[in-house]
Design a protein around this motif. Structure first.
Motif, mmCIF file in Angstrom:
data_model
loop_
_atom_site.group_PDB
_atom_site.id
_atom_site.type_symbol
_atom_site.label_atom_id
_atom_site.label_comp_id
_atom_site.label_asym_id
_atom_site.label_seq_id
_atom_site.Cartn_x
_atom_site.Cartn_y
_atom_site.Cartn_z
ATOM 1 N N GLU A 249 49.504 21.667 53.139
ATOM 2 C CA GLU A 249 50.584 22.386 52.459
ATOM 3 C C GLU A 249 50.127 23.780 52.027
ATOM 4 O OE1 GLU A 249 52.400 20.104 49.376
ATOM 5 O OE2 GLU A 249 52.593 18.293 50.602
ATOM 6 N N LEU A 250 48.841 23.915 51.709
ATOM 7 C CA LEU A 250 48.307 25.237 51.346
ATOM 8 C C LEU A 250 48.396 26.178 52.536
ATOM 9 C CD1 LEU A 250 46.719 27.045 49.301
ATOM 10 C CD2 LEU A 250 44.633 26.147 50.346
ATOM 11 N N VAL A 251 48.024 25.687 53.717
ATOM 12 C CA VAL A 251 48.094 26.512 54.928
ATOM 13 C C VAL A 251 49.544 26.832 55.263
ATOM 14 C CG1 VAL A 251 47.654 26.531 57.413
ATOM 15 C CG2 VAL A 251 45.923 25.627 55.842
ATOM 16 N N GLU A 252 50.457 25.869 55.095
ATOM 17 C CA GLU A 252 51.875 26.110 55.381
ATOM 18 C C GLU A 252 52.456 27.161 54.439
ATOM 19 O OE1 GLU A 252 53.695 22.329 55.043
ATOM 20 O OE2 GLU A 252 52.801 21.508 56.892
ATOM 21 N N ARG A 253 52.037 27.126 53.180
ATOM 22 C CA ARG A 253 52.590 28.051 52.187
ATOM 23 C C ARG A 253 52.048 29.468 52.364
ATOM 24 N NH1 ARG A 253 53.620 27.293 45.795
ATOM 25 N NH2 ARG A 253 55.003 25.761 46.735
ATOM 26 N N LEU A 254 50.718 29.593 52.556
ATOM 27 C CA LEU A 254 50.103 30.925 52.617
ATOM 28 C C LEU A 254 49.962 31.451 54.037
ATOM 29 C CD1 LEU A 254 47.236 30.541 49.975
ATOM 30 C CD2 LEU A 254 49.546 31.432 49.643
ATOM 31 N N VAL B 166 46.039 34.028 56.393
ATOM 32 C CA VAL B 166 45.744 34.422 55.010
ATOM 33 C C VAL B 166 44.645 33.540 54.427
ATOM 34 C CG1 VAL B 166 46.675 34.592 52.679
ATOM 35 C CG2 VAL B 166 48.053 35.334 54.630
ATOM 36 N N VAL B 167 44.743 32.222 54.644
ATOM 37 C CA VAL B 167 43.726 31.298 54.134
ATOM 38 C C VAL B 167 42.370 31.610 54.766
ATOM 39 C CG1 VAL B 167 42.990 28.891 54.010
ATOM 40 C CG2 VAL B 167 45.389 29.480 53.644
ATOM 41 N N ALA B 168 42.377 31.885 56.069
ATOM 42 C CA ALA B 168 41.125 32.200 56.766
ATOM 43 C C ALA B 168 40.502 33.481 56.230
ATOM 44 C CB ALA B 168 41.378 32.317 58.269
ATOM 45 N N SER B 169 41.317 34.495 55.958
ATOM 46 C CA SER B 169 40.786 35.760 55.430
ATOM 47 C C SER B 169 40.233 35.582 54.024
ATOM 48 C CB SER B 169 41.886 36.836 55.427
ATOM 49 O OG SER B 169 42.947 36.480 54.540
ATOM 50 N N MET B 170 40.894 34.727 53.227
ATOM 51 C CA MET B 170 40.376 34.442 51.894
ATOM 52 C C MET B 170 39.033 33.724 51.977
ATOM 53 S SD MET B 170 43.675 33.204 49.660
ATOM 54 C CE MET B 170 44.933 34.364 49.132
ATOM 55 N N ALA B 171 38.917 32.816 52.944
ATOM 56 C CA ALA B 171 37.668 32.071 53.107
ATOM 57 C C ALA B 171 36.510 32.991 53.472
ATOM 58 C CB ALA B 171 37.827 30.985 54.168
ATOM 59 N N MET B 172 36.830 34.097 54.188
ATOM 60 C CA MET B 172 35.795 35.043 54.610
ATOM 61 C C MET B 172 35.612 36.194 53.640
ATOM 62 S SD MET B 172 34.746 33.642 57.370
ATOM 63 C CE MET B 172 33.770 34.970 58.057
ATOM 64 N N ASP B 173 36.394 36.212 52.570
ATOM 65 C CA ASP B 173 36.331 37.311 51.603
ATOM 66 C C ASP B 173 34.982 37.331 50.895
ATOM 67 O OD1 ASP B 173 36.761 39.250 49.678
ATOM 68 O OD2 ASP B 173 38.821 38.620 49.289
ATOM 69 N N ASP C 83 34.403 38.629 48.025
ATOM 70 C CA ASP C 83 34.631 38.339 46.608
ATOM 71 C C ASP C 83 35.085 36.878 46.490
ATOM 72 O OD1 ASP C 83 35.197 38.279 43.933
ATOM 73 O OD2 ASP C 83 36.461 40.066 43.933
ATOM 74 N N VAL C 84 34.112 35.978 46.438
ATOM 75 C CA VAL C 84 34.397 34.548 46.461
ATOM 76 C C VAL C 84 35.200 34.120 45.236
ATOM 77 C CG1 VAL C 84 33.389 32.242 46.552
ATOM 78 C CG2 VAL C 84 32.328 34.107 47.823
ATOM 79 N N GLU C 85 34.830 34.641 44.079
ATOM 80 C CA GLU C 85 35.507 34.232 42.845
ATOM 81 C C GLU C 85 36.982 34.605 42.873
ATOM 82 O OE1 GLU C 85 34.372 32.315 40.497
ATOM 83 O OE2 GLU C 85 32.536 32.135 41.659
ATOM 84 N N ALA C 86 37.294 35.795 43.373
ATOM 85 C CA ALA C 86 38.698 36.223 43.452
ATOM 86 C C ALA C 86 39.468 35.330 44.430
ATOM 87 C CB ALA C 86 38.779 37.677 43.891
ATOM 88 N N ALA C 87 38.837 35.008 45.561
ATOM 89 C CA ALA C 87 39.494 34.150 46.542
ATOM 90 C C ALA C 87 39.736 32.761 45.973
ATOM 91 C CB ALA C 87 38.637 34.068 47.808
ATOM 92 N N ARG C 88 38.736 32.214 45.279
ATOM 93 C CA ARG C 88 38.898 30.887 44.683
ATOM 94 C C ARG C 88 40.016 30.899 43.646
ATOM 95 N NH1 ARG C 88 34.494 27.178 45.494
ATOM 96 N NH2 ARG C 88 35.189 26.025 43.646
ATOM 97 N N SER C 89 40.118 31.985 42.878
ATOM 98 C CA SER C 89 41.160 32.081 41.855
ATOM 99 C C SER C 89 42.553 32.090 42.486
ATOM 100 C CB SER C 89 40.942 33.350 41.026
ATOM 101 O OG SER C 89 41.970 33.492 40.073
ATOM 102 N N GLU C 90 42.730 32.865 43.562
ATOM 103 C CA GLU C 90 44.035 32.936 44.218
ATOM 104 C C GLU C 90 44.418 31.593 44.843
ATOM 105 O OE1 GLU C 90 44.635 36.239 46.839
ATOM 106 O OE2 GLU C 90 43.271 37.513 45.689
ATOM 107 N N ILE C 91 43.449 30.966 45.521
ATOM 108 C CA ILE C 91 43.746 29.679 46.163
ATOM 109 C C ILE C 91 43.998 28.597 45.119
ATOM 110 C CG2 ILE C 91 42.771 27.860 47.622
ATOM 111 C CD1 ILE C 91 41.324 30.019 49.180
ATOM 112 N N SER C 92 43.286 28.664 44.005
ATOM 113 C CA SER C 92 43.495 27.691 42.930
ATOM 114 C C SER C 92 44.922 27.775 42.381
ATOM 115 C CB SER C 92 42.475 27.928 41.813
ATOM 116 O OG SER C 92 42.707 27.067 40.728
ATOM 117 N N ILE C 93 45.410 29.002 42.200
ATOM 118 C CA ILE C 93 46.773 29.185 41.698
ATOM 119 C C ILE C 93 47.786 28.595 42.687
ATOM 120 C CG2 ILE C 93 48.536 30.919 41.167
ATOM 121 C CD1 ILE C 93 46.266 32.700 40.096
#
Length: 444
Positions: free
Chosen positions: A38-43, A47-54, A56-66
């Motif tokens: 559902e996370l992949v369907e929503r984002l 987008v999920v792949a780019s966040m995984a490669m970001d 700034d890990v903490e920022a990516a984790r914060s966005e995915i957590s939300i």
């Protein structure tokens, strides 16, 4: 109720609890997979792949957590309590932005080693004891994905053509990975975590790994520029001990460290060159061996050469360096005793130069001053064990004389013979007379 009936009732109760725990684990695993989909369907996958490669890990984790929290609050996960939801989010974050089931173990500073034995077995070491992890990998493909994530930034890969890889993470952790066809029961991964908590002999003394008088003796040995080989078994603390000894080197000296995987730390030394060996590339070129680095180090004007581990032909170059003006050099090697350490040095030196064993023994006797043993006991405790001086025997071979004896049963140390460098240090004015007098008073 008979004893047999009681035993059967207890077995049934345990079985029900186990089945219940397995059911809960399976339910959480299914909920986690659904949440990821559902996370992949929503984002969107990109987008999920780019966040995984970001970076700034903490920022990516914060966005995915939300995003995960929003999905969980949509109603399809109403049967999960707050704690289960928190676990799900953390696991999804670890899989998307981290190393899956390995991530919480890597984040735990009390864990010293992590071992993956296929997809259904994951163990970790804490305080010298092994424990099974609560969560394991879902499949061999998931393990390979995590390995690729570890190796990709290092320019390495693990596949059938190259089924064994040794690498070092940016934080200093050592990684060994083995895949099919070499690993029969699925990919195997071993991560030796680097700990910067133990860096000095004083820290080892606080842990009870060495008494104060022994730590003082070793500090003097380094100050007197004695060539020392630290020997012991796997996981006995050789690298930790080598790092502690290295911290006793005068900050005014130039140090060159040579390691297979860089782990030594010299935060208090301003003039340090750290060299690390490199495996061949995928094309089979570019390999830089420990022996290459030892030879090159001699051209770098070192006061001391510290070899992380002697394991091959570089032993002969290291011995020659010790006997040609680079006194005070340090190294480690695998051995169960001081005599085994000498035997291994002879064998390794013969790999590097085809000389008679008697000639190599003379080289060892003139180059090496001490063999210091590191021990790991059955309960996981680590100790600085025996200290043996190295000299030439009457027949021209190597003679070992035990200076400090360690009783493994009693966990106690005994000064058998005072090393000659203590008196030498007094005569040369390197050691303080009052300091030595107080030290000798420990054995009065």
């Amino acid at each position: 109720m008979s004893v047999l009936e009681l035993v059967r009732e207890q077995e049934q109760s345990v079985g029900q609890k186990t089945n219940g725990a397995n059911a809960n684990t399976q339910a959480l695993a299914e909920a986690r997979d659904r949440l990821k989909r559902e996370l992949v369907e929503r984002l969107g996958l990109s987008v999920v792949a780019s966040m995984a490669m970001d970076d700034d890990v903490e920022a990516a984790r914060s966005e995915i957590s939300i995003a995960c929290q929003a999905i969980l609050n949509a109603g399809a996960y109403a049967d999960l309590d707050a704690e289960q939801r928190q676990v799900l989010v953390r696991q999804v974050l670890d899989e998307v932005c981290g190393l899956g089931p390995l991530q919480p173990l890597l984040d735990d500073p009390t864990i010293t080693e992590i071992m993956v034995n296929g997809c259904d077995k994951l163990f970790f070491e804490r305080a010298g004891e092994l424990h099974p992890a609560e969560r394991v990998f879902d499949s061999a493909d998931q393990i390979m994905l995590v390995i690729d994530r570890i190796l990709a930034p290092l320019g390495r890969r693990l596949d059938k053509a190259s089924p064994i890889v040794n690498a070092r993470l940016p934080n200093g952790d050592r990684v060994n990975a083995v895949a099919a066809p070499t690993a029969i029961d699925g990919p195997a991964v071993t991560i030796r975590k680097f700990s910067n908590r133990i860096t000095t002999l004083a820290h080892l003394q606080e842990l009870g790994s060495v008494p104060a008088w022994y730590a003082q003796l070793l500090a003097w040995a380094v100050r007197m520029r004695k060539d020392i080989a630290v020997a012991g078994g796997t996981g006995s603390g050789k690298t930790t001990l080598l790092n502690a000894l290295s911290c006793e080197i005068d900050p005014r000296e130039r140090i060159v460290t040579i390691e297979d995987s860089a782990e030594l730390r010299f935060d208090s030394h301003p003039n340090v060159v750290r060299l690390e060996a490199r495996d061949a590339s995928l094309e089979g070129t570019g390999e830089i061996t420990i022996r290459d680095l030892v030879r090159n180090a001699l051209r770098m004007r070192p006061d001391r050469i510290v070899v992380g581990e002697a394991r091959g032909a570089e032993a002969i170059d290291m011995l020659q360096a010790m006997s040609t003006g680079h006194d005070g050099s340090l190294t480690t090697l695998h051995a169960g005793s001081a005599h085994e350490a000498i035997s291994r040095l002879i064998l390794m030196a013969r790999f590097g130069m085809d000389l008679p064993a008697s000639v190599i023994e003379m080289q060892i006797a003139s180059a090496l001053d001490f063999v210091l043993m590191s021990r790991r006991t059955a309960d996981g405790s680590r100790y600085l064990a025996s200290l043996s001086s190295v000299g030439e025997s009457p027949d021209g071979g190597v003679e070992l004389r035990e200076c400090v004896h360690f009783d493994e049963v009693a966990r106690s140390w005994e000064m058998v013979k005072e090393p000659s460098f203590v008196e030498q240090g007094l005569l040369e004015g390197v050691l303080d007379e009052e300091e030595v007098r107080v030290w000798r008073g420990c054995f009065a």
